[in-house]
Write an enzyme that holds these catalytic residues in place. Structure first.
Site, PDB file in Angstrom:
ATOM      1  N   LYS A 203       0.825  -1.207   0.000  1.00  0.00           N
ATOM      2  CA  LYS A 203       0.000   0.000   0.000  1.00  0.00           C
ATOM      3  C   LYS A 203       0.863   1.263   0.000  1.00  0.00           C
ATOM      4  CE  LYS A 203      -3.851   2.191   2.406  1.00  0.00           C
ATOM      5  NZ  LYS A 203      -4.933   2.009   3.399  1.00  0.00           N
ATOM      6  N   GLU A 209       9.695  -5.646   4.533  1.00  0.00           N
ATOM      7  CA  GLU A 209       9.872  -6.997   4.021  1.00  0.00           C
ATOM      8  C   GLU A 209       9.627  -7.053   2.513  1.00  0.00           C
ATOM      9  OE1 GLU A 209       8.034  -7.308   8.220  1.00  0.00           O
ATOM     10  OE2 GLU A 209       7.831  -6.046   6.436  1.00  0.00           O
ATOM     11  N   GLY A 263      -4.990  -3.152   4.106  1.00  0.00           N
ATOM     12  CA  GLY A 263      -4.224  -4.315   3.677  1.00  0.00           C
ATOM     13  C   GLY A 263      -4.949  -5.634   3.862  1.00  0.00           C
ATOM     14  N   ARG A 264      -5.638  -5.799   4.991  1.00  0.00           N
ATOM     15  CA  ARG A 264      -6.327  -7.057   5.261  1.00  0.00           C
ATOM     16  C   ARG A 264      -7.480  -7.303   4.295  1.00  0.00           C
ATOM     17  NH1 ARG A 264      -5.371  -4.548   9.828  1.00  0.00           N
ATOM     18  NH2 ARG A 264      -7.451  -3.865  10.436  1.00  0.00           N
ATOM     19  N   GLU A 349      -5.591  -8.981  14.060  1.00  0.00           N
ATOM     20  CA  GLU A 349      -5.068  -7.650  13.755  1.00  0.00           C
ATOM     21  C   GLU A 349      -6.171  -6.606  13.811  1.00  0.00           C
ATOM     22  OE1 GLU A 349      -2.971  -6.101   9.842  1.00  0.00           O
ATOM     23  OE2 GLU A 349      -1.520  -7.070  11.159  1.00  0.00           O
ATOM     24  N   HIS A 380      -4.666 -35.087  13.975  1.00  0.00           N
ATOM     25  CA  HIS A 380      -3.494 -35.795  14.485  1.00  0.00           C
ATOM     26  C   HIS A 380      -2.466 -34.816  15.042  1.00  0.00           C
ATOM     27  CE1 HIS A 380      -4.727 -39.724  12.782  1.00  0.00           C
ATOM     28  NE2 HIS A 380      -5.374 -38.944  11.921  1.00  0.00           N
ATOM     29  N   LYS A 489       8.065  -2.662  14.134  1.00  0.00           N
ATOM     30  CA  LYS A 489       8.789  -2.175  12.962  1.00  0.00           C
ATOM     31  C   LYS A 489       9.729  -1.025  13.339  1.00  0.00           C
ATOM     32  CE  LYS A 489       5.211  -3.202   9.502  1.00  0.00           C
ATOM     33  NZ  LYS A 489       4.327  -2.583   8.482  1.00  0.00           N
TER      34      LYS A 489
END
Length: 524
Positions: A203, A209, A263-264, A349, A380, A489
């Protein structure tokens, strides 16, 4: 507004809980064998079975009264109107507009023309790539598209690409999100640079990253194909197009999306470009249509039959009345392996908050810890904890009705396991040997998709989006900011010189940790 924990409707619900006397869904089923039909609702062709939740019809009526008292209908109207519901950043959260065709204004401007232009650009570009008209620097067609993003800029597209793998007939989609260089190396090591297209999704176009991986990708392309190859092997989806062009992309390679897309919730925007390239824009349009169908029902259905609202109300009931600190997402579909982390980010978030919209410290719990994984492997792994652990937990089972592969009998086995797990969580078992006994009484909802296709995948994801928004509205928190993400960050930037061995960390504990890491790095 009166705080959630002191609102009259909530206090009434607590009194109702006490009057129920801890009745389980098993006991409620025995008292009312017709409860299944009463507690199953539809939404955009999905079916939601709430009958294994420890609630009566009176509970649901009281929960809906809570929703009205907390102003949920007004909050839904504000969300769709383009009002600045993200109060700390003074922004709208209007991602729903990306998947419909209604005229909506933000700041007095009709945003529909901008949305339609963006969608048409996606259509033209994805088609050009898929048909081989867009070629790499050597003239080779694109066979691999790599999404570079993190968080919502990666989780949504990655989930959709895997879920829709059966109909993918374009370039293969890959995703790189981790700052760890091993993920980058492991991914591109299998690819031909001449046939690879990168989609940088950020964005702000400053996400550490993503931009670190973009720099590595550019270096990889330039080493193989030369500096002039960038424009044939990189495009960007961003709300900051000027930063993308400053990075070195031609303006025609930049696909802007609006600032009011969080963003989500960005899968529905140009961030979904890798999905459109992999499965085609017609399928992507169906993904949007499924989500839009849920939008319409969320806006119009009465609370008592409104699936996202009921999901939210039952979540609040389990979290705040019954003390469920964890919620488990259990898709019984191997291609939905990305659903749990997607919902985890969406829920934790958005609603992992400790103050209300006015900044007042809360005196009640908000988002539960969300985890899980696809069935049957999860049976399992962590299902032992679900059945015999000491903590209260709620679960969502996601079941696909139609077979997803060629073996109908194996699909029937899969469905049987999903039904068995939800039954076992509800009923439990008593045995003379206490180590074999399971208490039961665990709350669960089962969401049934007719098929794992673009429309119903879109429906499922929008269902969870609106559930999370409704939860936040009930609790009185802002579901659209994420300041806790920013803290780490910022601190990482101050630690980086010391991590590189160029100084000392500002915090003594961190300095000690780095010294341990550096010693072990040098020991080999």
């Amino acid at each position: 507004m009166i705080p959630f924990s002191r609102s009259p409707a909530w206090l009434q619900l607590l009194a109702h809980r006490d009057a129920l006397g801890g009745k389980t869904a098993r006991e409620l089923w025995r008292a009312d064998p017709a409860r299944g039909a009463k507690l199953t609702v539809g939404c955009a062709e999905l079916a939601l079975d709430f009958s294994k939740q420890p609630v009566s019809e009176e509970t649901l009526a009281s929960l809906c009264a809570l929703a009205r008292e907390r102003g949920l209908p007004e909050a839904i109207a504000a969300l769709f109107s383009g009002a600045p519901v993200n109060t700390t950043e003074r922004r709208a959260a209007l991602h729903m507009a990306l998947r419909g065709d209604e005229h909506t204004t933000v700041g007095g401007v009709d945003v529909l023309p901008e949305i339609q232009r963006g969608r048409e650009r996606m259509r033209m570009f994805s088609q050009a790539v898929r048909e081989g008209h867009w070629k790499g620097a050597t003239g080779a067609p694109v066979r691999h598209v790599v999404g570079l993003g993190i968080g919502g800029s990666s989780l949504g597209p990655k989930l959709a690409a895997k879920a829709l793998h059966a109909i993918a007939d374009g370039p293969q989609a890959h995703f790189i999100e981790n700052l760890d260089p091993a993920e980058f190396d492991d991914t591109v090591g299998r690819l031909d640079p001449a046939a690879t297209l990168f989609v940088i999704a950020s964005k702000t176009f400053t996400t550490e990253e993503t931009m670190a991986n973009a720099a590595s990708a550019r270096a990889w392309i330039e080493r193989s194909l030369g500096p002039g190859a960038v424009d044939r092997h990189f495009v960007a989806a961003t709300a900051s197009p000027e930063r993308a062009t400053a990075w070195g992309l031609a303006a025609c390679n930049v696909f802007p999306f609006p600032e009011w897309v969080g963003g989500r919730f960005s899968l529905w925007s140009e961030v979904g470009l890798p999905v459109a390239i992999a499965v085609g824009m017609t399928a992507f349009d169906r993904l949007l249509a499924g989500a839009h169908a849920v939008d319409l029902e969320f806006r119009s259905k009465p609370l008592e039959r409104n699936a996202p609202v009921l999901l939210a109300l039952l979540s609040v009931w389990n979290r705040n009345a019954l003390g469920c600190a964890s919620h488990v997402v259990l898709p019984y579909a191997a291609r939905l392996t990305g659903l749990t982390p997607y919902v985890q980010a969406l829920e934790m978030e958005s609603n992992g908050k400790r103050v209300d919209r006015d900044g007042t410290l809360l005196d009640f719990a908000t988002a539960p810890a969300v985890f899980g994984g696809e069935g049957t492997p999860g049976q399992h792994a962590f299902h032992q904890w679900l059945h015999q652990g000491t903590d209260a937990v709620s679960s969502d089972f996601i079941v696909v009705a139609r077979p997803m592969g060629s073996d109908a009998d194996r699909h029937a086995r899969l469905v049987a396991h999903a039904a068995a797990q939800s039954e076992a969580l509800m009923n439990g078992v008593e045995t003379p040997e206490p180590w074999r006994s399971c208490p039961g009484g665990r709350a669960s909802t089962t969401i049934v998709m007719p098929a794992l296709d673009p429309f119903h995948l879109g429906s499922l994801l929008a269902l969870y989006e609106h559930k999370v928004f409704a939860e936040g509205a009930l609790w009185g928190i802002n579901s659209f900011d994420q300041w806790g993400v920013e803290l780490g960050k910022k601190i990482a930037g101050s630690i980086l010189p010391a991590a590189r061995g160029e100084g000392t960390a500002p915090d003594a504990a961190t300095a000690h940790l780095l010294s341990v890491i550096h010693k072990l790095a040098q020991s080999g």
